[in-house]
Write an enzyme that holds these catalytic residues in place. Structure first.
Site, mmCIF file in Angstrom:
data_model
loop_
_atom_site.group_PDB
_atom_site.id
_atom_site.type_symbol
_atom_site.label_atom_id
_atom_site.label_comp_id
_atom_site.label_asym_id
_atom_site.label_seq_id
_atom_site.Cartn_x
_atom_site.Cartn_y
_atom_site.Cartn_z
ATOM 1 C CG ASN A 116 41.569 35.977 32.042
ATOM 2 O OD1 ASN A 116 41.945 34.975 32.791
ATOM 3 N ND2 ASN A 116 40.831 37.123 32.804
ATOM 4 N N PRO A 117 41.815 32.736 30.234
ATOM 5 C CG PRO A 117 42.993 30.902 30.844
ATOM 6 C CD PRO A 117 43.177 32.249 30.290
ATOM 7 C CG ASP A 175 36.396 46.246 30.892
ATOM 8 O OD1 ASP A 175 36.539 46.203 29.563
ATOM 9 O OD2 ASP A 175 35.265 46.364 31.242
ATOM 10 C CD GLU A 180 46.687 41.529 34.922
ATOM 11 O OE1 GLU A 180 47.541 41.070 34.637
ATOM 12 O OE2 GLU A 180 45.742 40.875 35.524
ATOM 13 N N GLY A 205 34.749 38.400 28.946
ATOM 14 C CA GLY A 205 34.751 38.730 30.211
ATOM 15 C C GLY A 205 33.372 38.968 31.021
ATOM 16 C CB THR A 206 32.281 39.672 34.186
ATOM 17 O OG1 THR A 206 32.712 38.649 34.570
ATOM 18 C CG2 THR A 206 30.709 40.083 34.781
ATOM 19 N NE ARG A 282 32.255 34.011 42.727
ATOM 20 C CZ ARG A 282 32.390 34.525 41.815
ATOM 21 N NH1 ARG A 282 31.977 33.993 40.639
ATOM 22 N NH2 ARG A 282 32.536 35.947 41.797
ATOM 23 N NE ARG A 288 28.421 36.331 42.074
ATOM 24 C CZ ARG A 288 29.244 37.339 42.390
ATOM 25 N NH1 ARG A 288 29.219 38.348 43.362
ATOM 26 N NH2 ARG A 288 29.842 37.724 41.503
#
Length: 492
Positions: A116-117, A175, A180, A205-206, A282, A288
């Protein structure tokens, strides 16, 4: 007990130094002499290659680890050991023995890699090329690489995939892509076979809660290289899958569901009101989340509603007996057992009597359900969660003084928050959520999030009415668990 009987024992050169070298039936390679050391084929070896009269053993070995929240974590590094046997015949025996050892481990040979870019810091492609691909090459693992291009692309890929071509699917992402893939596999006509496909998770990822949970279970650092080696080794473990149901709409969850969870309760950015609503800031970058947490702490929200659950054994003292909910809860059972008209997975075949259900009424500050311990790399909401115990871990905060809440949530990094008198922590077999409006602003609702996907937004929330969510805020949502339905590549 592993068999330590030497199958080969001879004098040879190891990295150019004379040594006595042995390999045992259990796959332990050991050398003593001018050079001392050992390797386990299962625990350390990626692969090997013949270079003239020498054998290069490609390994990924443990080195001194870092420290995370008070305990050491295992970090690995690439290392090659060059073995020069005494003869060409001996070289052949070494190659044969190593091949036998590796083949006996049933490691994956051909994988589908989904990158996932766009997730997290948009670094997944770089992580794959720099940290993942070299390890797969060293282990002689073949793969097909695909980059996801849009929301639910990974789900489409998993749904249409010819699973006979691959030994597993590896997600280089956070995740979301894993979720998916699970949903795509379970919506196939051949879902009973498809869902057995092992899934690997490389943190890019995050949140990375699933990868953190897997690696932390063996005290390994949550880094891409460690996760890649876990895939290469081929060990597997079962994973519970929860069916999230609202009327005829279903979503399959493997990580968590949250309602009215504040960023105060999730310092790494997991979910619900704070994380979603802070999108408007953001431009502030990572700050944030902390900024909006302070805003929300000043004006702490409470939400009306009701949660009902079937407690796991040992947790029957929690909650109050149901009163007028028998009809609705019986309807949940019948939906869970409905006939599969679309030849896809519809959820576990479960049935609970009305008297098994327990309930709590709001107002609530936070409602969390977790399938695994970690929600991100730095937040452990459910320290007692297991991958395949058939239960969800429920974390409730109904009321708390603001200062006590801050002190409690500061302990999320090690799971210490569950010891707070303001936190209810228990295991449940099934869960039924009836979300309500804010206590002091009855025209505004909350946000329900599942595995990073917004399921429903109440009126007055961020982006309400601007995009179509999977479910509707207000009608009840039910969760049931299918024990060990999915399979993950695992460090052990």
């Amino acid at each position: 007990m592993a068999d330590s009987t030497p199958l080969i024992a001879e004098e040879a050169l190891v990295d150019g130094k004379p040594s006595t070298v042995t390999v045992s039936a259990s796959g332990r390679i050991e050398w003593r002499g001018k050079s001392n050391g050992c390797l386990s084929v299962d625990d350390d070896v990626l692969g090997y290659a013949v270079e003239g009269s020498a054998l290069r053993i490609r390994a990924f070995v443990k080195k001194s680890g870092g420290c995370c929240y008070g305990h050491k974590e295992v970090v690995r590094e690439r290392r090659d050991v060059v073995l020069e046997p005494s003869s060409e015949e001996s070289l052949g025996l070494w190659c044969e023995r190593l091949r036998q050892c590796i083949d006996s481990l049933a490691r994956p040979q051909n994988l589908l890699i989904l990158v996932n870019p766009y997730g997290g810091k948009k670094s997944a492609s770089k992580i794959f090329q720099k940290e993942v691909a070299p390890l797969f090459a060293a282990a002689d693992v073949k793969y097909t690489l695909e980059e996801t291009q849009y929301r639910f692309h990974a789900k489409e890929i998993a749904h249409a995939l010819d699973i006979s071509k691959y030994d597993g699917i590896v997600c280089v992402s956070g995740d979301g892509i894993v979720v998916e893939v699970i949903n795509g596999l379970l919506e196939r006509e051949d879902w009973p076979t498809a869902i057995k496909m092992p899934i690997g998770i490389i943190p890019a990822g995050t949140g990375n809660g699933m990868a953190k949970s897997l690696l932390d279970s063996v005290e390994e650092a949550c880094v891409a290289s460690n996760a890649t080696f876990a895939v290469i080794r081929g060990h597997k473990r079962a994973l519970d899958v929860a069916t999230v149901l609202q009327e005829e709409t279903r979503f399959f969850s493997v990580l968590m569901l949250s309602w009215v969870v504040s960023r105060l309760m999730a310092y790494a950015g997991i979910v619900a009101d704070i994380d979603i609503e802070s999108e408007k800031y953001r431009w502030m970058g990572g700050a944030r989340i902390d900024f909006y947490s302070i805003v929300r702490m000043i004006d702490l929200r409470h939400y009306n509603g009701r949660v009902s659950f079937v407690p796991a054994p040992g947790y029957e003292i929690y909650g109050n007996p149901v009163s007028e909910q028998e009809e609705s809860l019986s309807r949940v059972n019948s939906l869970s057992k409905s006939e599969n008209k679309q030849c896809a997975y519809l959820g576990p075949m479960c049935s609970f009597e009305p008297q098994e259900w327990r309930t709590y009424d709001g107002p609530f500050i936070s409602v969390w359900l977790h399938n695994v311990p970690w929600g991100s790399e730095t937040v452990m909401p459910a320290p007692d969660a297991k991958f395949s115990d058939g239960y969800l871990d429920l974390i409730l905060v109904r009321d708390s003084p603001k200062l006590a809440l801050i002190e409690t949530m500061a302990k999320l990094s090690d799971g210490g928050h569950v010891k707070s008198p303001h936190v209810l922590y228990l295991k449940v077999k099934a869960f039924y959520l009836e979300p309500g409006q804010r206590s002091n602003e009855t025209d505004k609702g909350g946000i329900i999030d599942c595995d990073g996907e917004v399921l429903a937004r109440g009126q007055g929330t961020y982006k309400f009415g601007q995009q179509q969510d999977l479910m509707t805020y207000g009608p009840p949502i039910c969760m049931t668990v299918d024990k060990g339905l999915a399979t993950l590549f695992s460090p052990k």
